[in-house]
Scaffold this active site. Structure first.
Site, PDB file in Angstrom:
ATOM      1  NE  ARG A   1      23.228  61.399  17.503  1.00  0.00           N
ATOM      2  CZ  ARG A   1      22.964  62.028  16.353  1.00  0.00           C
ATOM      3  NH1 ARG A   1      21.749  62.486  16.102  1.00  0.00           N
ATOM      4  NH2 ARG A   1      23.908  62.165  15.439  1.00  0.00           N
TER       5      ARG A   1
ATOM      6  CB  SER B   1      29.282  61.096  17.947  1.00  0.00           C
ATOM      7  OG  SER B   1      29.239  61.638  16.656  1.00  0.00           O
TER       8      SER B   1
ATOM      9  CD  GLU C   1      25.615  59.350  19.628  1.00  0.00           C
ATOM     10  OE1 GLU C   1      25.648  60.523  19.228  1.00  0.00           O
ATOM     11  OE2 GLU C   1      25.748  58.365  18.873  1.00  0.00           O
TER      12      GLU C   1
HETATM   13  P1  FAD Z   1      23.155  48.962  19.767  1.00  0.00           P
HETATM   14  O1  FAD Z   1      24.459  49.670  19.799  1.00  0.00           O
HETATM   15  O2  FAD Z   1      23.183  47.491  19.774  1.00  0.00           O
HETATM   16  O3  FAD Z   1      22.243  49.486  20.964  1.00  0.00           O
HETATM   17  C1  FAD Z   1      22.101  50.867  21.209  1.00  0.00           C
HETATM   18  C2  FAD Z   1      21.071  51.074  22.316  1.00  0.00           C
HETATM   19  O4  FAD Z   1      19.765  50.715  21.832  1.00  0.00           O
HETATM   20  C3  FAD Z   1      21.281  50.202  23.547  1.00  0.00           C
HETATM   21  O5  FAD Z   1      20.877  50.922  24.685  1.00  0.00           O
HETATM   22  C4  FAD Z   1      20.370  49.016  23.309  1.00  0.00           C
HETATM   23  O6  FAD Z   1      19.948  48.400  24.502  1.00  0.00           O
HETATM   24  C5  FAD Z   1      19.206  49.675  22.614  1.00  0.00           C
HETATM   25  N1  FAD Z   1      18.493  48.788  21.669  1.00  0.00           N
HETATM   26  C6  FAD Z   1      18.995  48.276  20.523  1.00  0.00           C
HETATM   27  N2  FAD Z   1      18.050  47.584  19.868  1.00  0.00           N
HETATM   28  C7  FAD Z   1      16.932  47.659  20.613  1.00  0.00           C
HETATM   29  C8  FAD Z   1      15.604  47.148  20.465  1.00  0.00           C
HETATM   30  N3  FAD Z   1      15.227  46.411  19.422  1.00  0.00           N
HETATM   31  N4  FAD Z   1      14.705  47.424  21.447  1.00  0.00           N
HETATM   32  C9  FAD Z   1      15.050  48.172  22.524  1.00  0.00           C
HETATM   33  N5  FAD Z   1      16.296  48.667  22.709  1.00  0.00           N
HETATM   34  C10 FAD Z   1      17.219  48.420  21.766  1.00  0.00           C
HETATM   35  N6  FAD Z   1      24.263  57.478  15.158  1.00  0.00           N
HETATM   36  C11 FAD Z   1      23.569  58.543  14.683  1.00  0.00           C
HETATM   37  O7  FAD Z   1      22.501  58.887  15.217  1.00  0.00           O
HETATM   38  N7  FAD Z   1      23.992  59.248  13.600  1.00  0.00           N
HETATM   39  C12 FAD Z   1      25.138  58.927  12.943  1.00  0.00           C
HETATM   40  O8  FAD Z   1      25.496  59.581  11.967  1.00  0.00           O
HETATM   41  C13 FAD Z   1      25.897  57.817  13.419  1.00  0.00           C
HETATM   42  N8  FAD Z   1      27.049  57.459  12.815  1.00  0.00           N
HETATM   43  C14 FAD Z   1      27.758  56.398  13.268  1.00  0.00           C
HETATM   44  C15 FAD Z   1      28.947  56.033  12.601  1.00  0.00           C
HETATM   45  C16 FAD Z   1      29.677  54.950  13.026  1.00  0.00           C
HETATM   46  C17 FAD Z   1      30.947  54.581  12.280  1.00  0.00           C
HETATM   47  C18 FAD Z   1      29.242  54.191  14.136  1.00  0.00           C
HETATM   48  C19 FAD Z   1      30.014  52.978  14.574  1.00  0.00           C
HETATM   49  C20 FAD Z   1      28.076  54.545  14.809  1.00  0.00           C
HETATM   50  C21 FAD Z   1      27.331  55.662  14.394  1.00  0.00           C
HETATM   51  N9  FAD Z   1      26.153  56.061  15.043  1.00  0.00           N
HETATM   52  C22 FAD Z   1      25.417  57.106  14.553  1.00  0.00           C
HETATM   53  C23 FAD Z   1      25.684  55.346  16.255  1.00  0.00           C
HETATM   54  C24 FAD Z   1      24.855  54.083  15.932  1.00  0.00           C
HETATM   55  O9  FAD Z   1      25.004  53.714  14.608  1.00  0.00           O
HETATM   56  C25 FAD Z   1      23.373  54.305  16.238  1.00  0.00           C
HETATM   57  O10 FAD Z   1      23.192  54.663  17.576  1.00  0.00           O
HETATM   58  C26 FAD Z   1      22.552  53.043  15.961  1.00  0.00           C
HETATM   59  O11 FAD Z   1      21.179  53.338  15.997  1.00  0.00           O
HETATM   60  C27 FAD Z   1      22.839  51.919  16.931  1.00  0.00           C
HETATM   61  O12 FAD Z   1      22.190  50.762  16.459  1.00  0.00           O
HETATM   62  P2  FAD Z   1      22.566  49.325  16.975  1.00  0.00           P
HETATM   63  O13 FAD Z   1      21.598  48.371  16.384  1.00  0.00           O
HETATM   64  O14 FAD Z   1      24.002  49.053  16.701  1.00  0.00           O
HETATM   65  O15 FAD Z   1      22.300  49.489  18.525  1.00  0.00           O
HETATM   66  N1  EPU Z   2      34.830  69.628  13.953  1.00  0.00           N
HETATM   67  C1  EPU Z   2      36.104  70.019  14.296  1.00  0.00           C
HETATM   68  N2  EPU Z   2      36.999  69.050  14.639  1.00  0.00           N
HETATM   69  C2  EPU Z   2      36.681  67.742  14.646  1.00  0.00           C
HETATM   70  C3  EPU Z   2      35.373  67.344  14.312  1.00  0.00           C
HETATM   71  C4  EPU Z   2      34.453  68.318  13.971  1.00  0.00           C
HETATM   72  O1  EPU Z   2      36.420  71.204  14.299  1.00  0.00           O
HETATM   73  O2  EPU Z   2      37.569  66.947  14.948  1.00  0.00           O
HETATM   74  C5  EPU Z   2      33.865  70.661  13.539  1.00  0.00           C
HETATM   75  C6  EPU Z   2      33.567  70.556  12.046  1.00  0.00           C
HETATM   76  O3  EPU Z   2      34.510  71.264  11.278  1.00  0.00           O
HETATM   77  C7  EPU Z   2      32.193  71.165  11.958  1.00  0.00           C
HETATM   78  C8  EPU Z   2      31.544  70.758  13.278  1.00  0.00           C
HETATM   79  O4  EPU Z   2      32.622  70.442  14.158  1.00  0.00           O
HETATM   80  O5  EPU Z   2      32.272  72.554  11.909  1.00  0.00           O
HETATM   81  C9  EPU Z   2      30.580  69.589  13.147  1.00  0.00           C
HETATM   82  O6  EPU Z   2      31.281  68.471  12.617  1.00  0.00           O
HETATM   83  P1  EPU Z   2      30.558  67.320  11.732  1.00  0.00           P
HETATM   84  O7  EPU Z   2      29.759  67.939  10.655  1.00  0.00           O
HETATM   85  O8  EPU Z   2      31.605  66.333  11.365  1.00  0.00           O
HETATM   86  O9  EPU Z   2      29.506  66.667  12.677  1.00  0.00           O
HETATM   87  P2  EPU Z   2      29.483  66.326  14.239  1.00  0.00           P
HETATM   88  O10 EPU Z   2      28.716  67.391  14.921  1.00  0.00           O
HETATM   89  O11 EPU Z   2      30.854  66.052  14.735  1.00  0.00           O
HETATM   90  C10 EPU Z   2      27.229  65.058  14.099  1.00  0.00           C
HETATM   91  C11 EPU Z   2      26.669  63.788  14.631  1.00  0.00           C
HETATM   92  C12 EPU Z   2      27.086  62.621  13.743  1.00  0.00           C
HETATM   93  C13 EPU Z   2      26.544  62.859  12.345  1.00  0.00           C
HETATM   94  C14 EPU Z   2      27.137  64.174  11.826  1.00  0.00           C
HETATM   95  C15 EPU Z   2      26.563  64.544  10.473  1.00  0.00           C
HETATM   96  C16 EPU Z   2      26.385  64.022  17.022  1.00  0.00           C
HETATM   97  C17 EPU Z   2      26.902  63.668  18.378  1.00  0.00           C
HETATM   98  N3  EPU Z   2      27.111  63.565  15.992  1.00  0.00           N
HETATM   99  O12 EPU Z   2      28.652  64.974  14.216  1.00  0.00           O
HETATM  100  O13 EPU Z   2      26.488  61.440  14.270  1.00  0.00           O
HETATM  101  O14 EPU Z   2      26.898  61.812  11.477  1.00  0.00           O
HETATM  102  O15 EPU Z   2      26.815  65.232  12.745  1.00  0.00           O
HETATM  103  O16 EPU Z   2      25.254  64.954  10.599  1.00  0.00           O
HETATM  104  O17 EPU Z   2      25.362  64.686  16.920  1.00  0.00           O
HETATM  105  C18 EPU Z   2      26.845  59.672  15.840  1.00  0.00           C
HETATM  106  O18 EPU Z   2      25.873  60.108  16.463  1.00  0.00           O
HETATM  107  O19 EPU Z   2      27.459  58.647  16.190  1.00  0.00           O
HETATM  108  C19 EPU Z   2      27.307  60.377  14.647  1.00  0.00           C
HETATM  109  C20 EPU Z   2      28.399  60.015  13.954  1.00  0.00           C
END
Ligand code: FAD
Ligand code: EPU
Length: 338
Positions: free
Chosen positions: A166, A238, A334
């Site tokens: 991240r 997250s 994050e």
């Molecule tokens: P923004 O939220 O608009 O910006 C994020 C940051 O990037 C800001 O600091 C912004 O200034 C910068 N930025 C954006 N675009 C540019 C650019 N072109 N040039 C320079 N800087 C820029 N993230 C994960 O890693 N894994 C996940 O599984 C995951 N699951 C998600 C699930 C949900 C339901 C949600 C809502 C979010 C999740 N995220 C996850 C977080 C998010 O999707 C990512 O961080 C994504 O990359 C953000 O993209 P964005 O375009 O919305 O960026």
């Molecule tokens: N868990 C709990 N309680 C909860 C949530 C999770 O006990 O309420 C436990 C789960 O049972 C599991 C562990 O925590 O044992 C990990 O949970 P999960 O697999 O759901 O993933 P996470 O660590 O909570 C991370 C990323 C997600 C990504 C998933 C899948 C980060 C901060 N988050 O979540 O990314 O989608 O793994 O790879 O690393 C994001 O960055 O926004 C994001 C959604």
């Protein structure tokens, strides 16, 4: 053509938390030369600015008294191809999951585990998006960016980006200095599917066979079953990062909490699950006013209605304090809080 420059512009539909904030000046561009012209005018009239992609990793706690720059340049093209792989140029304004769908449709391997992550391609290197055992840095070859101060173009090879969990150089040393305009991905024609993470295997067992399309669908199914859809319930995924602690610290916690999830990380460190820590502190499903903790995933904070960003930020601080009291672990956010 859509108007590019707006004043006192509403951000509610431009952030997945659905926070009702305003920005003094909003500029979007679909061509790079428009951006360069705009940076020229910004230089003459310096002010705070912020680059906004899909708004899925930001929390606005107040109106933004400056300029938001919103890349909307689009395009996916193969720029190099050989028997084994392709190099794909993707412009920053493309939606991340549209690119993943495109890759899977074309049978190119590498991004399928990252299906359904919200946001735009330009943001994908910023925090090195990751899910289900894959991080985007594994397929990034290079990044094209514009220096906001000078308007000059700069290329970052993968190794220049300091990718980590991240994290990247764009989130640390060079934070706020560059606008990413294009990302180049190396995707494979024959790939190894990665379905070792968590429950993917179980989910895949319900499909007639294991292939690229089904793996994408399995990831989508799992995500939809536990992550709230921002169109229904505002959130930014997250809210905190998973803490990475020294192995010794993890070992001593495991004596008290033998069921604590833990994963080996680099340099004798261990990654813990922030969602689990937060759940242990009793926050899962809790609500204070309009801010809440998702009932199925304690790492996700949600907007139950008209929460302000400040309300959500206050709630996140309460969570942080209780995790620190219980586990002596300081959670790092994050989400980008503004
Ligand atoms: P923004 O939220 O608009 O910006 C994020 C940051 O990037 C800001 O600091 C912004 O200034 C910068 N930025 C954006 N675009 C540019 C650019 N072109 N040039 C320079 N800087 C820029 N993230 C994960 O890693 N894994 C996940 O599984 C995951 N699951 C998600 C699930 C949900 C339901 C949600 C809502 C979010 C999740 N995220 C996850 C977080 C998010 O999707 C990512 O961080 C994504 O990359 C953000 O993209 P964005 O375009 O919305 O960026
Ligand atoms: N868990 C709990 N309680 C909860 C949530 C999770 O006990 O309420 C436990 C789960 O049972 C599991 C562990 O925590 O044992 C990990 O949970 P999960 O697999 O759901 O993933 P996470 O660590 O909570 C991370 C990323 C997600 C990504 C998933 C899948 C980060 C901060 N988050 O979540 O990314 O989608 O793994 O790879 O690393 C994001 O960055 O926004 C994001 C959604």
């Amino acid at each position: 053509m859509m108007k590019k420059l707006h004043h006192n512009f509403p951000l509610k539909n431009l952030n997945t938390f659905g926070i009702d904030a305003f920005v003094k000046q909003y500029f979007s561009f679909s061509e790079e030369h428009e951006l360069l012209d705009f940076l020229h005018t910004l230089k003459k009239n310096p002010q705070p600015f912020f680059i906004l992609g899909g708004g899925s990793n930001v929390l606005f706690t107040k109106d933004f008294e400056g300029t938001i720059i919103h890349p909307q340049n689009k395009g996916i093209s193969i720029v190099e191809e050989n028997e084994e792989n392709v190099l794909v140029q993707v412009r920053a304004g493309e939606e991340w999951d549209d690119f993943v769908a495109w890759a899977v449709d074309h049978s190119y391997y590498g991004v399928e585990n990252l299906s359904l992550i919200p946001g735009n391609v330009g943001a994908s290197p910023i925090q090195n998006i990751g899910a289900y055992g894959v991080e985007v840095c594994q397929v990034i070859e290079k990044v094209k960016a514009i220096d906001i101060g000078t308007g000059n173009e700069k290329w970052f090879a993968k190794n220049d980006c300091n990718f980590g969990y991240r994290s990247s150089i764009f989130k640390t040393e060079l934070r706020g200095k560059f606008i990413i305009t294009e990302v180049f991905f190396r995707l494979q024609k024959q790939g190894q599917l990665n379905f070792s993470y968590g429950t993917i295997k179980d989910e895949l067992a319900q499909f007639p066979d294991i292939n690229l399309k089904n793996l994408r669908q399995a990831v989508i199914n799992i995500r939809q079953s536990k992550l709230p859809d921002p169109a229904v319930l505002g959130n930014a995924g997250s809210f905190f990062k998973n803490p990475v602690v020294p192995a010794k610290k993890a070992g001593s916690l495991l004596k008290t909490y033998p069921n604590m999830p833990n994963y080996p990380a680099e340099s004798e460190r261990v990654k813990l699950a922030a969602g689990w820590l937060i759940e242990q502190c009793g926050w899962k499903g809790k609500r204070i006013g309009n801010a809440g903790v998702h009932e199925k995933q304690a790492l996700v904070l949600v907007n139950h209605g008209n929460a302000t960003g400040a309300e959500i930020a206050d709630f996140s601080n309460k969570i942080k304090v209780s995790v620190e009291e219980e586990f002596r672990i300081i959670l790092e956010t994050e989400v980008n809080i503004l």
